[in-house]
Design an enzyme around this catalytic site. Structure first.
Site, PDB file in Angstrom:
ATOM      1  N   TRP A  59      23.683 -19.942 -25.513  1.00 57.15           N
ATOM      2  CA  TRP A  59      23.500 -18.908 -26.526  1.00 57.15           C
ATOM      3  C   TRP A  59      22.100 -18.322 -26.445  1.00 57.15           C
ATOM      4  CZ3 TRP A  59      23.209 -21.108 -32.239  1.00 57.15           C
ATOM      5  CH2 TRP A  59      22.525 -22.338 -32.249  1.00 57.15           C
ATOM      6  N   ASN A  60      21.906 -17.137 -27.061  1.00 57.52           N
ATOM      7  CA  ASN A  60      20.643 -16.400 -26.955  1.00 57.52           C
ATOM      8  C   ASN A  60      20.171 -15.931 -28.319  1.00 57.52           C
ATOM      9  OD1 ASN A  60      20.744 -16.171 -23.948  1.00 57.52           O
ATOM     10  ND2 ASN A  60      22.553 -14.947 -24.420  1.00 57.52           N
ATOM     11  N   HIS A  67      18.920   0.797 -34.710  1.00 57.25           N
ATOM     12  CA  HIS A  67      19.378   2.040 -34.063  1.00 57.25           C
ATOM     13  C   HIS A  67      19.307   1.948 -32.538  1.00 57.25           C
ATOM     14  CE1 HIS A  67      19.516   4.287 -37.952  1.00 57.25           C
ATOM     15  NE2 HIS A  67      18.764   3.243 -38.273  1.00 57.25           N
ATOM     16  N   HIS A  71      25.456   2.985 -32.344  1.00 54.76           N
ATOM     17  CA  HIS A  71      25.116   2.505 -33.684  1.00 54.76           C
ATOM     18  C   HIS A  71      25.541   3.474 -34.765  1.00 54.76           C
ATOM     19  CE1 HIS A  71      21.467   4.979 -32.870  1.00 54.76           C
ATOM     20  NE2 HIS A  71      21.473   5.173 -34.177  1.00 54.76           N
ATOM     21  N   ASP A  73      24.561   5.289 -38.452  1.00 51.46           N
ATOM     22  CA  ASP A  73      23.482   5.724 -39.341  1.00 51.46           C
ATOM     23  C   ASP A  73      24.022   5.786 -40.773  1.00 51.46           C
ATOM     24  OD1 ASP A  73      21.804   6.193 -37.138  1.00 51.46           O
ATOM     25  OD2 ASP A  73      22.048   8.364 -37.201  1.00 51.46           O
ATOM     26  N   HIS A  77      19.200   6.035 -44.284  1.00 56.32           N
ATOM     27  CA  HIS A  77      18.360   6.206 -43.087  1.00 56.32           C
ATOM     28  C   HIS A  77      17.418   7.400 -43.225  1.00 56.32           C
ATOM     29  CE1 HIS A  77      17.120   6.278 -38.957  1.00 56.32           C
ATOM     30  NE2 HIS A  77      17.933   7.219 -38.552  1.00 56.32           N
ATOM     31  N   HIS A 196      20.703  14.768 -39.539  1.00 60.63           N
ATOM     32  CA  HIS A 196      20.299  13.643 -40.384  1.00 60.63           C
ATOM     33  C   HIS A 196      20.051  14.124 -41.820  1.00 60.63           C
ATOM     34  CE1 HIS A 196      19.522  11.707 -36.472  1.00 60.63           C
ATOM     35  NE2 HIS A 196      19.526  10.564 -37.110  1.00 60.63           N
TER      36      HIS A 196
HETATM   37 MN    MN Z   1      20.235   6.312 -35.664  1.00 66.11          MN
END
Ligand code: MN
Length: 246
Positions: A59-60, A67, A71, A73, A77, A196
């Site tokens: 595992w990591n 973002h 992804h 938003d 945001h 946005h």
């Molecule tokens: Mn974004």
């Protein structure tokens, strides 16, 4: 009805298409002016690899921004959505819904700064029907592009169109193939980053770095977006799946 869905998935008459870019150290991230805060690229550190630190376990630990990669938003945001929904507060019913695909890959290939205008969308609607209470997926061919960041010259949405989509259409959000929902040059628009500004101000969402939109019909697909419910999160890396009738 769900039994019908299960049967259709099993027979292949409904296909599941992954719209998510693989997430790795190679995942490109948005280029911002150096004086601004910067999102982290994806990186990882091994916790154990079937070794002394964990003989039975691989595992990591991972490190990335909200973002990074494909992804979601959330409204919070952007300043226009300050105090509204964070990503953990998005109602689950808003994460599953119909999607339309507007293909402007030819225009974006000819002009990397191509901007989608209201007239383009209205022309599309006159052919394919009304925008859904769901996602508008904006295809530009950017998912197959080698120079993905293209020195900041990437297609987007014009100011008047972003405002109209946010305030006067039933869509829940906009999904794009590029690194952000706004054009590469949108920092110089008025207002800056209009997608946005208007979408999040209207409580709507964004999805970025999608791929495989070419495999979807113009209308009729159903999208499942699954951001992590990060408390106070502005967004989240997200697996995005599409259901398509064959
Ligand atoms: Mn974004």
């Amino acid at each position: 009805m769900l039994a019908g869905l299960v049967a259709a998935l099993s027979s292949g008459s409904i296909e599941v298409i992954d719209l998510t870019a693989p997430l790795s150290e190679e995942t490109p991230i948005i280029n911002l002016p150096p004086e601004r805060g910067q999102p982290w690229p994806f990186s990882r550190e091994v916790i154990s690899d079937y070794d002394a630190l964990g003989p039975h376990v691989y595992w990591n630990n991972i490190r990335l921004s909200e973002h990074t990669g494909t992804h979601f938003d959330a409204p919070v945001h952007w300043l226009s959505g300050k105090g509204s929904q964070d990503v953990s507060q998005v109602p689950p019913a808003r994460l599953v819904g119909p999607a339309v695909v507007l293909d402007f890959s030819a225009e974006a290939a000819a002009d990397p700064d191509f901007l989608l205008r209201r007239s383009h969308v209205e022309q599309w609607v006159s052919v394919h029907g009304p925008l859904p209470e769901g996602w508008l997926l904006y295809r530009t061919g950017w998912d197959g592009r080698e120079n993905f960041l293209n020195e900041g010259h990437t297609p987007g949405i014009a100011v008047e169109c972003a405002r109209w989509l946010a305030e006067e259409t039933p869509i829940v959000g906009v999904g794009v193939e590029t690194v952000g929902t706004d054009a590469g040059l949108a920092g110089g628009f008025e207002p800056p980053y209009p997608c946005h500004w208007y979408l999040h101000g209207a409580g709507k969402y964004g999805l970025t770095q999608l791929r495989n939109l070419a495999l979807l019909p113009p209308a009729g697909a159903v999208i499942i977006a699954s951001p992590l419910p990060i408390v106070r999160g502005s967004g989240s890396p997200t697996r995005v799946l599409a259901l398509v009738e064959r």
